[in-house]
Design a protein around this motif. Structure first.
Motif, PDB file in Angstrom:
ATOM      1  N   GLY A   1       0.824  -1.207   0.000  1.00 50.99           N
ATOM      2  CA  GLY A   1       0.000   0.000   0.000  1.00 50.99           C
ATOM      3  C   GLY A   1       0.853   1.250   0.000  1.00 50.99           C
ATOM      4  O   GLY A   1       2.079   1.207   0.179  1.00 50.99           O
ATOM      5  N   PRO A   2       0.225   2.406  -0.183  1.00 50.86           N
ATOM      6  CA  PRO A   2       0.967   3.661  -0.320  1.00 50.86           C
ATOM      7  C   PRO A   2       1.730   4.079   0.921  1.00 50.86           C
ATOM      8  O   PRO A   2       2.775   4.729   0.825  1.00 50.86           O
ATOM      9  N   VAL A   3       1.220   3.733   2.114  1.00 54.17           N
ATOM     10  CA  VAL A   3       1.923   4.122   3.341  1.00 54.17           C
ATOM     11  C   VAL A   3       3.282   3.445   3.403  1.00 54.17           C
ATOM     12  O   VAL A   3       4.310   4.074   3.687  1.00 54.17           O
ATOM     13  N   LEU A   4       3.314   2.142   3.125  1.00 52.57           N
ATOM     14  CA  LEU A   4       4.579   1.437   3.149  1.00 52.57           C
ATOM     15  C   LEU A   4       5.547   2.001   2.113  1.00 52.57           C
ATOM     16  O   LEU A   4       6.741   2.151   2.374  1.00 52.57           O
ATOM     17  N   GLU A   5       5.040   2.311   0.943  1.00 53.61           N
ATOM     18  CA  GLU A   5       5.925   2.815  -0.109  1.00 53.61           C
ATOM     19  C   GLU A   5       6.657   4.075   0.334  1.00 53.61           C
ATOM     20  O   GLU A   5       7.836   4.263   0.020  1.00 53.61           O
ATOM     21  N   ARG A   6       5.988   4.920   1.074  1.00 49.45           N
ATOM     22  CA  ARG A   6       6.617   6.156   1.539  1.00 49.45           C
ATOM     23  C   ARG A   6       7.786   5.875   2.477  1.00 49.45           C
ATOM     24  O   ARG A   6       8.817   6.560   2.423  1.00 49.45           O
ATOM     25  N   PHE A   7       7.630   4.868   3.341  1.00 47.04           N
ATOM     26  CA  PHE A   7       8.645   4.608   4.360  1.00 47.04           C
ATOM     27  C   PHE A   7       9.537   3.419   4.023  1.00 47.04           C
ATOM     28  O   PHE A   7      10.424   3.070   4.801  1.00 47.04           O
ATOM     29  N   ARG A   8       9.332   2.791   2.852  1.00 47.40           N
ATOM     30  CA  ARG A   8      10.078   1.586   2.510  1.00 47.40           C
ATOM     31  C   ARG A   8      11.600   1.783   2.562  1.00 47.40           C
ATOM     32  O   ARG A   8      12.316   0.923   3.099  1.00 47.40           O
TER      33      ARG A   8
ATOM     34  N   PRO B   1       5.364 -13.368   1.301  1.00 46.77           N
ATOM     35  CA  PRO B   1       4.198 -12.881   0.541  1.00 46.77           C
ATOM     36  C   PRO B   1       2.911 -12.854   1.363  1.00 46.77           C
ATOM     37  O   PRO B   1       2.091 -11.947   1.215  1.00 46.77           O
ATOM     38  N   SER B   2       2.732 -13.832   2.236  1.00 48.18           N
ATOM     39  CA  SER B   2       1.478 -13.896   3.001  1.00 48.18           C
ATOM     40  C   SER B   2       1.281 -12.670   3.879  1.00 48.18           C
ATOM     41  O   SER B   2       0.159 -12.159   4.017  1.00 48.18           O
ATOM     42  N   LEU B   3       2.363 -12.163   4.484  1.00 48.79           N
ATOM     43  CA  LEU B   3       2.233 -11.065   5.434  1.00 48.79           C
ATOM     44  C   LEU B   3       2.174  -9.704   4.764  1.00 48.79           C
ATOM     45  O   LEU B   3       1.953  -8.693   5.440  1.00 48.79           O
ATOM     46  N   ALA B   4       2.365  -9.641   3.450  1.00 45.25           N
ATOM     47  CA  ALA B   4       2.175  -8.392   2.721  1.00 45.25           C
ATOM     48  C   ALA B   4       0.723  -8.180   2.331  1.00 45.25           C
ATOM     49  O   ALA B   4       0.342  -7.073   1.926  1.00 45.25           O
ATOM     50  N   ASP B   5      -0.099  -9.198   2.471  1.00 47.91           N
ATOM     51  CA  ASP B   5      -1.507  -9.145   2.076  1.00 47.91           C
ATOM     52  C   ASP B   5      -2.290  -8.248   3.036  1.00 47.91           C
ATOM     53  O   ASP B   5      -2.236  -8.455   4.251  1.00 47.91           O
ATOM     54  N   PRO B   6      -3.026  -7.247   2.534  1.00 46.97           N
ATOM     55  CA  PRO B   6      -3.811  -6.379   3.430  1.00 46.97           C
ATOM     56  C   PRO B   6      -4.789  -7.137   4.316  1.00 46.97           C
ATOM     57  O   PRO B   6      -5.153  -6.649   5.387  1.00 46.97           O
TER      58      PRO B   6
ATOM     59  N   ARG C   1      -4.340  -0.710   9.965  1.00 45.47           N
ATOM     60  CA  ARG C   1      -3.329  -0.829   8.916  1.00 45.47           C
ATOM     61  C   ARG C   1      -1.899  -0.803   9.450  1.00 45.47           C
ATOM     62  O   ARG C   1      -0.951  -0.673   8.693  1.00 45.47           O
ATOM     63  N   LEU C   2      -1.747  -0.927  10.757  1.00 51.73           N
ATOM     64  CA  LEU C   2      -0.429  -0.928  11.378  1.00 51.73           C
ATOM     65  C   LEU C   2      -0.117  -2.224  12.104  1.00 51.73           C
ATOM     66  O   LEU C   2       1.056  -2.522  12.362  1.00 51.73           O
TER      67      LEU C   2
ATOM     68  N   GLU D   1      10.234 -28.419  14.637  1.00 51.09           N
ATOM     69  CA  GLU D   1       9.628 -28.996  13.442  1.00 51.09           C
ATOM     70  C   GLU D   1       8.405 -28.185  13.033  1.00 51.09           C
ATOM     71  O   GLU D   1       7.567 -27.851  13.867  1.00 51.09           O
ATOM     72  N   PRO D   2       8.279 -27.849  11.751  1.00 52.84           N
ATOM     73  CA  PRO D   2       7.158 -27.003  11.312  1.00 52.84           C
ATOM     74  C   PRO D   2       5.789 -27.600  11.637  1.00 52.84           C
ATOM     75  O   PRO D   2       5.587 -28.807  11.507  1.00 52.84           O
ATOM     76  N   GLU D   3       4.884 -26.728  12.068  1.00 55.85           N
ATOM     77  CA  GLU D   3       3.482 -27.093  12.198  1.00 55.85           C
ATOM     78  C   GLU D   3       2.690 -26.587  10.991  1.00 55.85           C
ATOM     79  O   GLU D   3       1.656 -27.147  10.642  1.00 55.85           O
ATOM     80  N   ASP D   4       3.176 -25.529  10.367  1.00 53.14           N
ATOM     81  CA  ASP D   4       2.552 -24.978   9.172  1.00 53.14           C
ATOM     82  C   ASP D   4       3.658 -24.636   8.172  1.00 53.14           C
ATOM     83  O   ASP D   4       4.135 -23.507   8.133  1.00 53.14           O
ATOM     84  N   PRO D   5       4.082 -25.597   7.347  1.00 59.05           N
ATOM     85  CA  PRO D   5       5.168 -25.336   6.400  1.00 59.05           C
ATOM     86  C   PRO D   5       4.840 -24.249   5.378  1.00 59.05           C
ATOM     87  O   PRO D   5       5.748 -23.712   4.738  1.00 59.05           O
ATOM     88  N   GLU D   6       3.558 -23.918   5.223  1.00 58.75           N
ATOM     89  CA  GLU D   6       3.141 -22.971   4.190  1.00 58.75           C
ATOM     90  C   GLU D   6       2.850 -21.581   4.743  1.00 58.75           C
ATOM     91  O   GLU D   6       2.143 -20.799   4.113  1.00 58.75           O
ATOM     92  N   TRP D   7       3.397 -21.239   5.899  1.00 56.20           N
ATOM     93  CA  TRP D   7       3.050 -19.963   6.519  1.00 56.20           C
ATOM     94  C   TRP D   7       3.392 -18.770   5.626  1.00 56.20           C
ATOM     95  O   TRP D   7       2.730 -17.730   5.685  1.00 56.20           O
ATOM     96  N   ARG D   8       4.417 -18.913   4.782  1.00 54.27           N
ATOM     97  CA  ARG D   8       4.833 -17.824   3.906  1.00 54.27           C
ATOM     98  C   ARG D   8       3.957 -17.691   2.654  1.00 54.27           C
ATOM     99  O   ARG D   8       3.998 -16.663   1.976  1.00 54.27           O
ATOM    100  N   THR D   9       3.219 -18.722   2.332  1.00 51.04           N
ATOM    101  CA  THR D   9       2.499 -18.780   1.064  1.00 51.04           C
ATOM    102  C   THR D   9       1.408 -17.718   1.003  1.00 51.04           C
ATOM    103  O   THR D   9       0.650 -17.532   1.962  1.00 51.04           O
ATOM    104  N   ALA D  10       1.310 -17.047  -0.126  1.00 49.32           N
ATOM    105  CA  ALA D  10       0.283 -16.027  -0.303  1.00 49.32           C
ATOM    106  C   ALA D  10      -1.108 -16.639  -0.228  1.00 49.32           C
ATOM    107  O   ALA D  10      -1.328 -17.791  -0.630  1.00 49.32           O
ATOM    108  N   MET D  11      -2.049 -15.885   0.298  1.00 47.56           N
ATOM    109  CA  MET D  11      -3.433 -16.337   0.386  1.00 47.56           C
ATOM    110  C   MET D  11      -4.072 -16.364  -0.992  1.00 47.56           C
ATOM    111  O   MET D  11      -3.685 -15.596  -1.877  1.00 47.56           O
TER     112      MET D  11
END
Length: 265
Positions: A126-133, A161-166, A173-174, A195-205
């Protein structure tokens, strides 16, 4: 990183991200990734102890002044430090000073524990992140450098990728939703060698249809009224949402843990 990890204690320090906003429990308190992580670790290790010294709104200088010595005195097996992001979101920031304070914190924390954990914090699209990236990425370069020099782990949430999803972010938004915090807990869990419980935690929704124009404008207006304007007001007056607020769990005590969350939304 070890496998079949066994740690008997955890101390988490930082700001609202580590305090657990906005993973709200029915009693009005916040849970968050650190509580969820501690619950998992406690389930594996009898007598496991946990403290959370994080307080919302804290800048890195306040974390160093108010939390680092307390964490060192507790001598836990694991310390997590996430700080500096609030500094990057200020209109003006001295990144050289932020670097120096982070270095001071790491130099004091690393010898006081078996494993220090640092993070590249998540950021929604989003635009807020872009300003402070640029500032954020400068901060993460510092984190990576300090980790290499002091043997700390770095959990890369920024690149997930998953945690970039709004949809992983609360209406302010913070702060992450409960599902976002669950995924952070999983990320740190794996980084510590469990040992992973959720190997796909990074995967985009899976994608969904975007909200319509009216819904977006309504959400923007609510965000501005309930969150953006109060945040600007605190910046202009030098106040913080954490002023006068104690740490959520200041003592290193046995931990039974919060209610567990299961993967998924």
């Amino acid at each position: 990183m070890q496998t079949n990890a066994t740690y008997s204690s955890l101390v988490a320090i930082g700001d609202s991200f580590t305090e657990g906003m906005s993973d709200l429990l029915p009693d009005g308190t916040y849970r968050g990734w650190a509580d969820l992580l501690a619950a998992r670790m406690a389930a594996r290790t009898p007598g496991f102890r946990y403290a959370n010294l994080a307080v919302r709104g804290k800048l890195i200088g306040q974390i160093v002044d108010e939390q680092v010595d307390a964490a060192v005195a507790l001598r836990p097996d694991v310390i997590t430090l996430v700080g500096g992001l609030n500094d990057t979101l200020r209109p003006k920031v001295d990144m050289g000073r932020v670097r120096g304070l982070l270095e001071e914190a790491v130099e004091r924390l690393a010898p006081a524990c078996e494993q220090l954990v640092l993070m590249r914090s998540p950021g929604r699209n989003g635009p807020v992140l872009e300003r402070f990236r640029p500032r954020m990425e400068e901060l993460f370069t510092v984190v990576d450098d300090l980790a290499k020099r002091h043997g700390a782990l770095v959990v890369d949430l920024y690149g997930a990728p998953s945690l970039a999803d709004p949809r992983m972010w609360d209406v302010d938004r913070l702060h992450l939703t409960g599902e976002g915090h669950r995924r952070v807990a999983e990320a740190v869990w794996q980084a510590l060698g469990y040992e992973p419980e959720d190997p796909e935690w990074r995967t985009a929704m899976p994608p969904t249809a975007p909200p319509g124009w009216v819904a977006r404008r309504t959400a923007d207006a609510r965000f501005a009224r309930q969150h953006l304007l109060p945040w600007i007001g605190r910046r202009l007056t030098g106040r913080s949402s954490g002023d006068g607020r104690p740490a959520k769990r200041p003592e290193l005590l046995p931990y039974e843990g919060p209610v567990r969350q299961t993967p998924g939304m």
